[in-house]
Design a protein around this motif. Structure first.
Motif, PDB file in Angstrom:
ATOM      1  N   LYS A  43       0.835  -1.203   0.000  1.00  0.00           N
ATOM      2  CA  LYS A  43       0.000   0.000   0.000  1.00  0.00           C
ATOM      3  C   LYS A  43       0.869   1.252   0.000  1.00  0.00           C
ATOM      4  N   ARG A  44       1.956   1.215   0.761  1.00  0.00           N
ATOM      5  CA  ARG A  44       2.848   2.364   0.816  1.00  0.00           C
ATOM      6  C   ARG A  44       3.505   2.615  -0.544  1.00  0.00           C
ATOM      7  N   GLU A  45       3.934   1.527  -1.194  1.00  0.00           N
ATOM      8  CA  GLU A  45       4.547   1.663  -2.510  1.00  0.00           C
ATOM      9  C   GLU A  45       3.540   2.182  -3.531  1.00  0.00           C
ATOM     10  N   ALA A  46       2.294   1.694  -3.449  1.00  0.00           N
ATOM     11  CA  ALA A  46       1.264   2.155  -4.378  1.00  0.00           C
ATOM     12  C   ALA A  46       0.985   3.638  -4.181  1.00  0.00           C
ATOM     13  N   ALA A  47       0.926   4.077  -2.917  1.00  0.00           N
ATOM     14  CA  ALA A  47       0.692   5.496  -2.646  1.00  0.00           C
ATOM     15  C   ALA A  47       1.859   6.349  -3.147  1.00  0.00           C
ATOM     16  N   THR A  48       3.075   5.854  -2.962  1.00  0.00           N
ATOM     17  CA  THR A  48       4.249   6.595  -3.432  1.00  0.00           C
ATOM     18  C   THR A  48       4.240   6.731  -4.945  1.00  0.00           C
ATOM     19  N   ARG A  49       3.903   5.642  -5.633  1.00  0.00           N
ATOM     20  CA  ARG A  49       3.848   5.694  -7.098  1.00  0.00           C
ATOM     21  C   ARG A  49       2.764   6.653  -7.584  1.00  0.00           C
ATOM     22  N   THR A  50       1.638   6.658  -6.874  1.00  0.00           N
ATOM     23  CA  THR A  50       0.558   7.566  -7.271  1.00  0.00           C
ATOM     24  C   THR A  50       0.981   9.017  -7.127  1.00  0.00           C
ATOM     25  N   MET A  51       1.676   9.334  -6.025  1.00  0.00           N
ATOM     26  CA  MET A  51       2.146  10.696  -5.807  1.00  0.00           C
ATOM     27  C   MET A  51       3.175  11.109  -6.843  1.00  0.00           C
ATOM     28  N   ALA A  71       3.440   9.901  -9.846  1.00  0.00           N
ATOM     29  CA  ALA A  71       2.768  10.081 -11.131  1.00  0.00           C
ATOM     30  C   ALA A  71       2.026  11.414 -11.186  1.00  0.00           C
ATOM     31  N   ALA A  72       1.428  11.793 -10.050  1.00  0.00           N
ATOM     32  CA  ALA A  72       0.708  13.072 -10.006  1.00  0.00           C
ATOM     33  C   ALA A  72       1.658  14.249 -10.137  1.00  0.00           C
TER      34      ALA A  72
END
Length: 302
Positions: A290-298, A300-301
């Protein structure tokens, strides 16, 4: 006779030089050694006599001895050549070491193909690369991959018998497509990600495995039933085509065997995903994912 006469056993001293023969000789004594002196009547060769010398060997002043010795120039040339080769080898060694360091820093793992042993096409070494507490799980997962190969292979056999009995060539071509796409797809999409996840403990690889392994389980369950809704007719050896083909005894038996294989494959696959998920949650990889997914989303944004 005097009372004090000399010893009758005492030897008389004789001067050897009083003999005229000695004085006339060549200076050598003619008396033998020992307690008693005796004259030597034999002839003695004169001291000035010499042995005849050997005849000298012929000597050729123009003769040369051929000794193969490299000149100093040749030795220097060979030394320079060896030094050049040594410098080239050191340069290649440094270049190879630099590449290995770059690969190690980038996280790329060079995998040598070693399975199957008689014709290696994939890299597979559970005993040496997977942690010992995860090896059982990985072996069972590998069994499900081999089980998929067996199921799709037997599906071709069963569908071939149905084609021979007049079911048409279309189902046979579909069975071939299932095998060609299913076996490499299963290895690339879910088995290799699980293998690398177990080896490197990567949360992202675990997520990739869960997504495609669920599709694998769904396909196995669907193939065990084989309803004629998505795949054409009897292209899968499931329970429904087996019941429909009971009129052809041999074909029906082959389809029932295929149904049993797909059922076993489904059960084993459900056990594997359950065990992997329990390990995934228990080791904290879910939170990390979940932490990695949130980091990738940020990222990308941004």
């Amino acid at each position: 006779m005097s009372r004090y006469d000399s010893n009758p056993f005492e030897e008389e001293e004789v001067n050897p030089f009083s003999d005229p023969a000695v004085r006339k000789g060549s200076g050598q004594s003619s008396y033998g050694g020992g307690a008693f002196y005796t004259t030597n009547t034999g002839s003695v060769p004169p001291a000035t006599s010499r042995l005849s010398p050997l005849s000298p060997e012929p000597y050729d002043r123009g003769a040369t001895i051929d000794i193969p010795l490299d000149s100093a120039k040749d030795l220097k040339a060979k030394e320079k050549e060896l030094q050049a080769k040594e410098a080239e080898l050191k340069k290649r060694e440094q270049e190879l070491k630099r590449k290995e360091d770059v690969i190690a820093r980038s996280g790329i793992v060079i995998e040598e193909k070693n399975w199957p042993p008689y014709f290696p096409i994939i890299h597979h070494d559970i005993a040496n690369e997977i942690p010992i507490h995860l090896q059982k799980m990985q072996y069972v997962a590998f069994t499900t991959f081999l089980g998929l190969v067996l199921c799709l292979s037997w599906n071709i056999v069963a569908v071939t018998t149905a084609w021979i009995k007049g079911e048409g060539p279309t189902i046979w071509f579909l069975a071939i497509i299932y095998f060609i796409s299913g076996v490499p797809g299963g290895y690339v999409l879910w088995y290799r990600p699980l293998y690398r996840a177990m080896r490197t403990d990567s949360a992202l690889k675990f997520g990739w495995f869960f997504m495609f392994y669920l599709l694998h389980i769904g396909f196995c369950i669907f193939a065990a039933v084989a309803p004629p809704i998505i795949f054409k007719g009897k292209s899968l050896a499931g329970i429904l085509p087996a019941i429909d083909l009971l009129g052809h005894a041999l074909v029906g038996i082959f389809y029932f065997i295929g149904f049993g294989l797909f059922c076993i494959e489904s059960l084993l696959s459900v056990w594997v995903i359950q065990q992997v998920y329990m390990y995934f949650r228990g080791s904290g990889k879910a939170v990390e994912m979940k932490r990695e997914a949130a980091t990738r989303t940020m990222m990308a944004a941004l």
